[in-house]
Scaffold this motif. Structure first.
Motif, short mmCIF file in Angstrom:
data_model
loop_
_atom_site.label_atom_id
_atom_site.label_comp_id
_atom_site.label_asym_id
_atom_site.label_seq_id
_atom_site.Cartn_x
_atom_site.Cartn_y
_atom_site.Cartn_z
N HIS A 121 0.85 -1.18 0.00
CA HIS A 121 0.00 0.00 0.00
C HIS A 121 0.89 1.24 0.00
O HIS A 121 2.05 1.19 0.40
CB HIS A 121 -0.90 0.02 1.23
CG HIS A 121 -1.90 -1.10 1.25
ND1 HIS A 121 -3.03 -1.08 0.48
CD2 HIS A 121 -1.91 -2.27 1.92
CE1 HIS A 121 -3.71 -2.19 0.68
NE2 HIS A 121 -3.05 -2.94 1.55
N ARG A 122 0.35 2.36 -0.43
CA ARG A 122 1.13 3.60 -0.52
C ARG A 122 1.80 3.94 0.81
O ARG A 122 2.96 4.35 0.85
CB ARG A 122 0.24 4.74 -0.98
CG ARG A 122 1.00 6.04 -1.10
CD ARG A 122 0.11 7.19 -1.50
NE ARG A 122 0.87 8.41 -1.49
CZ ARG A 122 1.18 9.10 -2.58
NH1 ARG A 122 0.77 8.70 -3.74
NH2 ARG A 122 1.89 10.20 -2.48
N ASP A 123 1.08 3.79 1.91
CA ASP A 123 1.66 4.10 3.22
C ASP A 123 2.90 3.25 3.50
O ASP A 123 3.85 3.73 4.12
CB ASP A 123 0.64 3.88 4.33
CG ASP A 123 -0.49 4.89 4.30
OD1 ASP A 123 -0.34 5.95 3.65
OD2 ASP A 123 -1.54 4.63 4.93
N ASP A 124 2.87 2.01 3.08
CA ASP A 124 4.02 1.13 3.28
C ASP A 124 5.23 1.62 2.48
O ASP A 124 6.35 1.66 2.99
CB ASP A 124 3.69 -0.31 2.87
CG ASP A 124 2.62 -0.92 3.74
OD1 ASP A 124 2.54 -0.56 4.94
OD2 ASP A 124 1.85 -1.75 3.23
N TYR A 125 5.01 2.01 1.22
CA TYR A 125 6.10 2.54 0.40
C TYR A 125 6.69 3.80 1.04
O TYR A 125 7.90 3.97 1.12
CB TYR A 125 5.62 2.89 -1.01
CG TYR A 125 5.34 1.71 -1.89
CD1 TYR A 125 6.35 0.84 -2.26
CD2 TYR A 125 4.06 1.47 -2.36
CE1 TYR A 125 6.10 -0.23 -3.09
CE2 TYR A 125 3.79 0.39 -3.18
CZ TYR A 125 4.81 -0.45 -3.54
OH TYR A 125 4.54 -1.53 -4.35
N LEU A 174 10.58 4.23 2.24
CA LEU A 174 11.44 5.27 1.68
C LEU A 174 11.91 6.25 2.75
O LEU A 174 13.06 6.69 2.74
CB LEU A 174 10.72 5.99 0.55
CG LEU A 174 10.44 5.12 -0.68
CD1 LEU A 174 9.60 5.88 -1.69
CD2 LEU A 174 11.72 4.62 -1.30
N HIS A 175 11.04 6.59 3.67
CA HIS A 175 11.43 7.46 4.78
C HIS A 175 12.54 6.81 5.60
O HIS A 175 13.54 7.44 5.93
CB HIS A 175 10.21 7.76 5.67
CG HIS A 175 10.55 8.57 6.87
ND1 HIS A 175 10.99 7.99 8.04
CD2 HIS A 175 10.55 9.90 7.08
CE1 HIS A 175 11.23 8.94 8.93
NE2 HIS A 175 10.97 10.11 8.37
N ASP A 176 12.34 5.55 5.96
CA ASP A 176 13.34 4.84 6.77
C ASP A 176 14.68 4.72 6.05
O ASP A 176 15.73 4.90 6.66
CB ASP A 176 12.83 3.45 7.16
CG ASP A 176 11.69 3.52 8.16
OD1 ASP A 176 11.43 4.61 8.73
OD2 ASP A 176 11.04 2.47 8.38
N GLU A 195 23.72 5.83 7.51
CA GLU A 195 24.66 4.82 8.04
C GLU A 195 25.61 4.31 6.98
O GLU A 195 26.70 3.82 7.28
CB GLU A 195 23.89 3.65 8.67
CG GLU A 195 23.14 4.01 9.93
CD GLU A 195 24.08 4.37 11.08
OE1 GLU A 195 25.14 3.75 11.21
OE2 GLU A 195 23.73 5.29 11.83
N LEU A 196 25.21 4.44 5.71
CA LEU A 196 26.07 4.03 4.59
C LEU A 196 26.95 5.18 4.09
O LEU A 196 27.67 5.03 3.12
CB LEU A 196 25.19 3.50 3.45
CG LEU A 196 24.37 2.26 3.77
CD1 LEU A 196 23.43 1.95 2.61
CD2 LEU A 196 25.28 1.08 4.06
N GLY A 197 26.84 6.34 4.75
CA GLY A 197 27.68 7.47 4.39
C GLY A 197 27.01 8.50 3.51
O GLY A 197 27.63 9.48 3.12
#
Length: 41
Positions: free
Chosen positions: A13-17, A21-23, A31-33
């Protein structure tokens, strides 16, 4: 130059995407630079 590719299933669902993406932007990428460029939120 390196990159990060995300592959997400179409069934989300859109909320999941938006949450994923936010996370990635706020938790994983730094954390990856990765750092946001000028004008980023």
């Amino acid at each position: 130059m390196s990159g990060l590719r995300l592959e997400l299933p179409y069934e989300f669902h859109r909320d999941d995407y938006e949450q994923i993406l936010h996370d990635v932007r706020h938790l994983i990428a730094p954390e990856l630079g990765w750092k946001p460029g000028a004008g980023a939120e």
